[in-house]
Write a protein that holds these residues in place. Structure first.
Motif, PDB file in Angstrom:
ATOM      1  N   THR A 138     -32.530  -0.616  18.474  1.00 48.47           N
ATOM      2  CA  THR A 138     -31.506   0.388  18.727  1.00 48.47           C
ATOM      3  C   THR A 138     -30.134  -0.253  18.552  1.00 48.47           C
ATOM      4  N   PRO A 139     -29.089   0.544  18.350  1.00 44.74           N
ATOM      5  CA  PRO A 139     -27.740  -0.035  18.239  1.00 44.74           C
ATOM      6  C   PRO A 139     -27.347  -0.858  19.461  1.00 44.74           C
ATOM      7  N   GLY A 140     -27.761  -0.401  20.658  1.00 46.26           N
ATOM      8  CA  GLY A 140     -27.425  -1.147  21.871  1.00 46.26           C
ATOM      9  C   GLY A 140     -28.084  -2.509  21.920  1.00 46.26           C
ATOM     10  N   VAL A 141     -29.353  -2.571  21.535  1.00 48.54           N
ATOM     11  CA  VAL A 141     -30.070  -3.848  21.527  1.00 48.54           C
ATOM     12  C   VAL A 141     -29.487  -4.770  20.465  1.00 48.54           C
ATOM     13  N   THR A 142     -29.169  -4.229  19.304  1.00 47.47           N
ATOM     14  CA  THR A 142     -28.552  -5.040  18.249  1.00 47.47           C
ATOM     15  C   THR A 142     -27.228  -5.626  18.724  1.00 47.47           C
ATOM     16  N   GLN A 143     -26.432  -4.827  19.404  1.00 48.34           N
ATOM     17  CA  GLN A 143     -25.150  -5.309  19.934  1.00 48.34           C
ATOM     18  C   GLN A 143     -25.363  -6.404  20.966  1.00 48.34           C
ATOM     19  N   LEU A 144     -26.383  -6.223  21.821  1.00 48.46           N
ATOM     20  CA  LEU A 144     -26.711  -7.242  22.826  1.00 48.46           C
ATOM     21  C   LEU A 144     -27.065  -8.561  22.157  1.00 48.46           C
ATOM     22  N   PHE A 145     -27.942  -8.528  21.144  1.00 45.82           N
ATOM     23  CA  PHE A 145     -28.358  -9.755  20.466  1.00 45.82           C
ATOM     24  C   PHE A 145     -27.186 -10.412  19.727  1.00 45.82           C
ATOM     25  N   GLU A 146     -26.320  -9.604  19.151  1.00 42.07           N
ATOM     26  CA  GLU A 146     -25.150 -10.154  18.462  1.00 42.07           C
ATOM     27  C   GLU A 146     -24.237 -10.876  19.453  1.00 42.07           C
ATOM     28  N   GLU A 147     -24.033 -10.281  20.619  1.00 44.44           N
ATOM     29  CA  GLU A 147     -23.192 -10.928  21.634  1.00 44.44           C
ATOM     30  C   GLU A 147     -23.865 -12.177  22.166  1.00 44.44           C
ATOM     31  N   TRP A 148     -25.173 -12.094  22.378  1.00 45.50           N
ATOM     32  CA  TRP A 148     -25.927 -13.262  22.841  1.00 45.50           C
ATOM     33  C   TRP A 148     -25.777 -14.405  21.840  1.00 45.50           C
ATOM     34  N   LYS A 149     -25.902 -14.102  20.576  1.00 42.79           N
ATOM     35  CA  LYS A 149     -25.773 -15.111  19.521  1.00 42.79           C
ATOM     36  C   LYS A 149     -24.405 -15.788  19.579  1.00 42.79           C
ATOM     37  N   GLU A 150     -23.354 -14.993  19.801  1.00 37.42           N
ATOM     38  CA  GLU A 150     -22.003 -15.547  19.838  1.00 37.42           C
ATOM     39  C   GLU A 150     -21.764 -16.375  21.096  1.00 37.42           C
TER      40      GLU A 150
END
Length: 281
Positions: A138-150
């Motif tokens: 989902t867009p929310g999960v993708t955003q979470l993983f992107e922030e986690w990566k950063e």
């Protein structure tokens, strides 16, 4: 593809461990399995291999989760051993965007200064383990993983410090799995039911509790119990024995008779027996 299993492993040792884990998963679950790795290996037992030949960093795990080819994914660390199918995690994803278990040690929670929580996360917010993660694309999960990566930093000893702060700031709908779905047997665990997911070293190492020992010990009883892992041992405190249980119920019955009379005691005991043997059916 709708549903599948995802692994991430870099380096010969971890890739061999992931292969062992995936072969067991393949025996129990009829879903495609993808591996993100830096080594060009034989496909079996994997249905799909994604090559990432960059040097390992802490951000590799969130990057790998972002590359899942499935709409609904169960991610497993390379040191996961399934004792039973966990396909019901896919059913959870019909209501939640993500599901994962808490880390029993919560190491990073205890690093925090009482007056200055790490990265603004209150101490009351738990730390989750990322060894078993069920999630939707989902867009929310993708955003979470992107922030986690950063947020992953080279100096972090684990990826969970950055995940905890990222999850705290996320708006996704997530739920907590029971500990039997990610039992880190080198730690302490409060269990109730058969352990389905054993999380620990799959390759023999005298410094750590063996998987065989954990399999033997942790499911010896299925009732409420506590397990303790202390390298290289793992032990459990079993549920109450029958004599102790009966003694406690008789003491309770005697107390009710003394305070409220025998009729009230009979009614309460009847109500207890009904709930115990019929109410759960």
């Amino acid at each position: 593809m709708d549903r599948g299993i995802l692994y991430f492993a870099k380096g010969d040792e971890f890739v061999l461990e992931a292969e062992k884990s995936a072969k067991r998963t393949q025996e129990l679950m009829d879903y495609p399995i993808t591996l993100v790795t830096d080594i060009d290996i034989s496909p079996n037992p994997f249905d799909n291999i994604i090559i990432d030949d960059t040097e390992f960093t802490r951000s590799d795990k969130p990057k790998s989760l972002l590359r899942s080819p499935y709409e609904k994914t169960i991610f497993l660390d390379s040191d996961i051993w399934l004792e039973d199918s966990i396909s019901e995690l896919f059913d959870i994803l019909d209501r939640f965007e993500m599901a994962l278990a808490k880390d029993p040690k919560e190491p990073h929670v205890h690093y925090m200064d009482k007056s200055h929580p790490i990265d603004g996360v209150p101490k009351a917010f738990p730390e989750y383990n990322t060894g078993v993660v069920a999630y939707n694309q989902t867009p929310g999960v993708t955003q979470l993983f992107e922030e986690w990566k950063e947020r992953c930093k080279p100096e972090h000893d684990r990826d969970q410090l950055s995940f905890r702060s990222s999850l705290y700031r996320s708006d996704i709908r997530f739920t907590t799995l029971r500990p039997e779905y990610n039992c880190m047997y080198r730690s302490h665990n409060a269990l109730n039911g058969d352990v389905k997911v054993f999380h620990g070293k799959l390759m023999e190492d005298p410094r750590y509790p063996s998987l065989d020992k954990a399999l033997q010990k942790l499911n010896q009883h299925s009732g409420p119990r506590v397990s303790y892992g202390y390298d290289p041992y793992v032990e459990t405190i079993p549920p109450r024995s029958v004599p102790i249980y009966l003694r406690s119920r008789l003491a309770r019955l005697r107390s009710i008779i003394e305070r409220r009379g025998i009729i009230a005691a009979v009614k309460q005991m009847g109500s207890f027996l009904w709930r115990r043997y019929n109410g759960s059916n």
